[in-house]
Design a protein around this motif. Structure first.
Motif, PDB file in Angstrom:
ATOM      1  N   MET A  65       0.857  -1.179   0.000  1.00 30.57           N
ATOM      2  CA  MET A  65       0.000   0.000   0.000  1.00 30.57           C
ATOM      3  C   MET A  65       0.895   1.232   0.000  1.00 30.57           C
ATOM      4  N   PRO A  66       1.082   1.871  -1.162  1.00 32.51           N
ATOM      5  CA  PRO A  66       1.917   3.076  -1.222  1.00 32.51           C
ATOM      6  C   PRO A  66       1.179   4.283  -0.674  1.00 32.51           C
ATOM      7  N   GLY A  67       1.934   5.267  -0.233  1.00 36.02           N
ATOM      8  CA  GLY A  67       1.326   6.478   0.297  1.00 36.02           C
ATOM      9  C   GLY A  67       2.318   7.618   0.366  1.00 36.02           C
ATOM     10  N   LEU A  68       1.841   8.761   0.801  1.00 34.87           N
ATOM     11  CA  LEU A  68       2.637   9.971   0.969  1.00 34.87           C
ATOM     12  C   LEU A  68       3.412  10.283  -0.313  1.00 34.87           C
ATOM     13  N   PHE A  69       2.651  10.421  -1.408  1.00 34.16           N
ATOM     14  CA  PHE A  69       3.227  10.746  -2.721  1.00 34.16           C
ATOM     15  C   PHE A  69       4.252   9.698  -3.162  1.00 34.16           C
ATOM     16  N   ASP A  70       3.967   8.446  -2.844  1.00 33.84           N
ATOM     17  CA  ASP A  70       4.803   7.311  -3.240  1.00 33.84           C
ATOM     18  C   ASP A  70       6.213   7.368  -2.651  1.00 33.84           C
ATOM     19  N   THR A  71       6.367   8.018  -1.499  1.00 37.97           N
ATOM     20  CA  THR A  71       7.674   8.030  -0.836  1.00 37.97           C
ATOM     21  C   THR A  71       7.779   6.976   0.258  1.00 37.97           C
ATOM     22  N   LEU A  72       6.683   6.308   0.574  1.00 38.12           N
ATOM     23  CA  LEU A  72       6.726   5.199   1.519  1.00 38.12           C
ATOM     24  C   LEU A  72       5.726   4.147   1.087  1.00 38.12           C
ATOM     25  N   VAL A  73       5.928   2.948   1.595  1.00 40.41           N
ATOM     26  CA  VAL A  73       5.033   1.853   1.282  1.00 40.41           C
ATOM     27  C   VAL A  73       4.875   0.994   2.524  1.00 40.41           C
ATOM     28  N   VAL A  74       3.656   0.549   2.753  1.00 41.37           N
ATOM     29  CA  VAL A  74       3.384  -0.371   3.860  1.00 41.37           C
ATOM     30  C   VAL A  74       3.130  -1.741   3.274  1.00 41.37           C
ATOM     31  N   ASP A  75       3.871  -2.728   3.737  1.00 43.68           N
ATOM     32  CA  ASP A  75       3.719  -4.105   3.293  1.00 43.68           C
ATOM     33  C   ASP A  75       4.124  -5.017   4.440  1.00 43.68           C
ATOM     34  N   THR A 119      10.712   5.881  16.224  1.00 43.90           N
ATOM     35  CA  THR A 119       9.845   6.376  15.149  1.00 43.90           C
ATOM     36  C   THR A 119      10.613   6.457  13.836  1.00 43.90           C
ATOM     37  N   GLY A 120      11.834   7.002  13.898  1.00 46.53           N
ATOM     38  CA  GLY A 120      12.659   7.056  12.702  1.00 46.53           C
ATOM     39  C   GLY A 120      12.998   5.680  12.168  1.00 46.53           C
ATOM     40  N   MET A 121      13.266   4.744  13.086  1.00 40.04           N
ATOM     41  CA  MET A 121      13.585   3.373  12.664  1.00 40.04           C
ATOM     42  C   MET A 121      12.405   2.713  11.965  1.00 40.04           C
ATOM     43  N   MET A 122      11.210   2.936  12.486  1.00 40.18           N
ATOM     44  CA  MET A 122      10.027   2.361  11.852  1.00 40.18           C
ATOM     45  C   MET A 122       9.775   2.972  10.474  1.00 40.18           C
ATOM     46  N   LEU A 123      10.056   4.269  10.330  1.00 34.13           N
ATOM     47  CA  LEU A 123       9.923   4.902   9.026  1.00 34.13           C
ATOM     48  C   LEU A 123      10.908   4.309   8.028  1.00 34.13           C
ATOM     49  N   LEU A 124      12.115   3.978   8.501  1.00 35.90           N
ATOM     50  CA  LEU A 124      13.128   3.421   7.609  1.00 35.90           C
ATOM     51  C   LEU A 124      12.646   2.130   6.945  1.00 35.90           C
ATOM     52  N   ALA A 125      11.855   1.366   7.664  1.00 33.13           N
ATOM     53  CA  ALA A 125      11.373   0.094   7.115  1.00 33.13           C
ATOM     54  C   ALA A 125      10.382   0.302   5.973  1.00 33.13           C
ATOM     55  N   SER A 126       9.784   1.496   5.891  1.00 30.19           N
ATOM     56  CA  SER A 126       8.733   1.741   4.896  1.00 30.19           C
ATOM     57  C   SER A 126       9.147   2.690   3.778  1.00 30.19           C
ATOM     58  N   THR A 127      10.228   3.414   3.948  1.00 29.52           N
ATOM     59  CA  THR A 127      10.574   4.457   2.986  1.00 29.52           C
ATOM     60  C   THR A 127      11.029   3.865   1.662  1.00 29.52           C
ATOM     61  N   ILE A 133      14.482   8.401   3.115  1.00 30.54           N
ATOM     62  CA  ILE A 133      15.416   7.514   3.800  1.00 30.54           C
ATOM     63  C   ILE A 133      16.412   8.333   4.603  1.00 30.54           C
ATOM     64  N   TYR A 134      16.946   9.370   3.996  1.00 34.56           N
ATOM     65  CA  TYR A 134      17.937  10.203   4.685  1.00 34.56           C
ATOM     66  C   TYR A 134      17.317  10.910   5.891  1.00 34.56           C
ATOM     67  N   LEU A 135      16.126  11.450   5.716  1.00 39.62           N
ATOM     68  CA  LEU A 135      15.455  12.126   6.833  1.00 39.62           C
ATOM     69  C   LEU A 135      15.160  11.153   7.978  1.00 39.62           C
TER      70      LEU A 135
END
Length: 496
Positions: A65-75, A119-127, A133-135
């Motif tokens: 499921m892509p989101g946030l202007f295709d900058t992250l994906v949940v799977d 929170t940043g670590m969890m974002l890394l898994a989806s970016t 990724i850098y942020l």
């Protein structure tokens, strides 16, 4: 940003909100003991959102499921890693409750920084974009630098400063690599990078098809190498592990490594997929794997401080996990063996290392020493903690019955299946070498005379942290199938 985007980000948003809530509660309550309780109970919210997202993937529905202007994906890949991270955060918070009494005035800030970094670590898994990724990496690293210096003594301040400086250097190297890849492909989106590379006439015989891509990917690997503490980028790990508060050492060894390998898997499997460049980067990871295993284990033998020993142990385990990344060059057989082996190993390593560090925290809180010789006679003074630490050391070595045994078997099997038998031989030799320093701790606990006859007691939160992590290590050691099935389901997403 749509409601759907907010739903996809709900685990991260709720975790960040929990950190902010703890800061606000600290301003209005006098009983500071309620703060860790809020932190632990509040983890139910991001866990519930993660479970809800996982259940949304029906067998006939989309894999992502892509989101946030295709900058992250949940799977299932990202959610599997988020489950590990949330479990690690919960155990670390429970294990910190007695430890943070030494800086009670700042315990709200301590717990909030842990949650913000997670929170940043969890974002890394989806970016799925180089910019996000850098942020996410910076959101992960900056709170850890503050946490590493939280003891505010000489060693702690040195560890925080060293982590901050070296993290900044590695981030700059990583950013340079990303800029080169962007300049070569004209996009920061990982799927688009793969598409552009497939459309280019890459030069045959040149690594990665282009000298520019070779240089950019080498810089990216160097930047990520710091995050996972692999050779030759491991120089920060032992000093930071020794000087940091022990719960933060546990957090670094488990959560930070999980996030690092999550983003590496995502970047290299999505942006540089199997049918384009895997032979090239698979060879690089194979060499890094051999070097990390060997140096980490050999140097760990000489350590007298258990935190430094575990630091070099983490370097060695980064090498074992890199073996799974190297096992991607086969063009036959099961293509998911490499990534599923990495994910299975990360899950088992998380349970084992959390059990080990929970026991170490409980012990060192009482004996006021990190020296291995100070663990003498703990088999009589603290039989439960000694048993947990013993099983953890056996699991880290790869001896049954433990999840570490099955993790190494599966990872080594994946490497053999992809023609990396030479790397497996190095891995087996290093596993034997590691038994020396792991069993040295067990020997001190059971065969050395205790310095004192006083029993070591610990409270309910620590008992819960030790019990949960120990139960996971033992359960998955006896019955690894559930964890392995989850890892395979998560890995399928990367290959599909």
């Amino acid at each position: 940003m749509s409601i759907h985007d907010l739903y996809l980000l709900s685990p991260e948003l709720s975790l960040a909100a929990l950190g902010a809530l703890i800061i606000l509660v600290d301003l209005v309550v006098k009983r500071k003991g309620v703060i860790p309780a809020i932190a632990v109970v509040g983890l139910i919210v991001p866990l519930t959102f993660s479970i809800s997202l996982w259940s949304g993937f029906a067998s006939t529905g989309p894999d992502q499921m892509p989101g946030l202007f295709d900058t992250l994906v949940v799977d299932k890949f990202s959610l599997f890693l988020k489950f590990i991270l949330l479990a690690a955060v919960g155990v670390v918070i429970l294990a910190s409750i007695d430890y943070v009494k030494k800086f009670e005035r700042f315990q709200a800030e301590y717990y909030a920084l842990v949650l913000f970094s997670a929170t940043g670590m969890m974002l890394l898994a989806s970016t799925t974009d180089l910019i996000t990724i850098y942020l996410s990496l910076e959101l992960t690293a900056l709170p850890i630098a503050a946490l590493a210096a939280f003891n505010r003594d000489v060693k702690s301040t040195e560890s925080g400063l060293k982590f901050l400086i070296l993290s900044a250097i590695s981030s700059a190297v990583l950013l340079y690599g990303m800029v080169i890849v962007y300049g070569f492909t004209g996009t920061t989106s990982l799927p688009d990078i793969a598409e552009r590379l497939s459309q280019m006439g890459l030069t045959a015989g040149t690594p990665f098809g282009s000298n520019a891509m070779l240089f950019g990917i080498v810089l990216i690997i160097a930047g990520f190498g710091f995050k996972i503490a692999s050779v030759p980028f491991q120089m920060w790990a032992p000093d930071v592990y020794e000087g940091s508060p022990t719960p933060i050492t546990a957090f670094l060894s488990v959560a930070s490594k999980t996030a690092g390998f999550a983003v590496i898997l995502r970047v290299f499997y999505v942006a540089f997929p199997l049918d384009i460049l895997s032979l090239d980067w698979g060879a690089i990871f194979a060499v890094l794997s051999a070097l990390s295993m060997t140096l980490g284990n050999l140097v760990a033998i000489k350590q007298d401080n258990i935190k430094r020993m575990m630091g070099y142990s983490t370097v060695a385990h980064a090498g074992y996990i890199l073996m799974g990344l190297a096992a991607v060059s086969a063009r036959s057989g099961d293509a998911t063996l490499g990534p599923s082996g990495v994910l299975f190993y990360l899950g088992g390593f998380a349970a084992t290392n959390l059990a080990a560090f929970s026991a170490i925290i409980a012990i060192t809180n009482h004996i006021k020493s990190d020296h291995i010789d100070a663990f003498a006679g703990l088999g009589r003074r603290a039989p439960l903690l000694a048993a947990v630490l013993t099983l953890s050391m056996l699991s880290l070595t790869g001896i049954p019955p433990s999840v570490g045994f099955w993790a190494k078997i599966y990872l080594f099997g994946a490497a053999i299946d992809t023609g990396l038998a030479w790397l497996v031989v190095i891995g087996v030799i290093n596993s034997v070498i590691s038994a020396y320093y792991y069993l040295r701790v067990v020997k001190a606990m059971y065969l050395s005379a205790p310095e004192s006859d006083s029993k070591i007691g610990f409270g309910f939160p620590m008992r819960l942290a030790v019990g949960v992590s120990f139960a996971a290590t033992l359960f998955f050691g006896i019955y690894p199938t559930p964890l392995l099935n989850l890892a395979r389901a998560a890995a399928d997403v990367l290959i599909s």
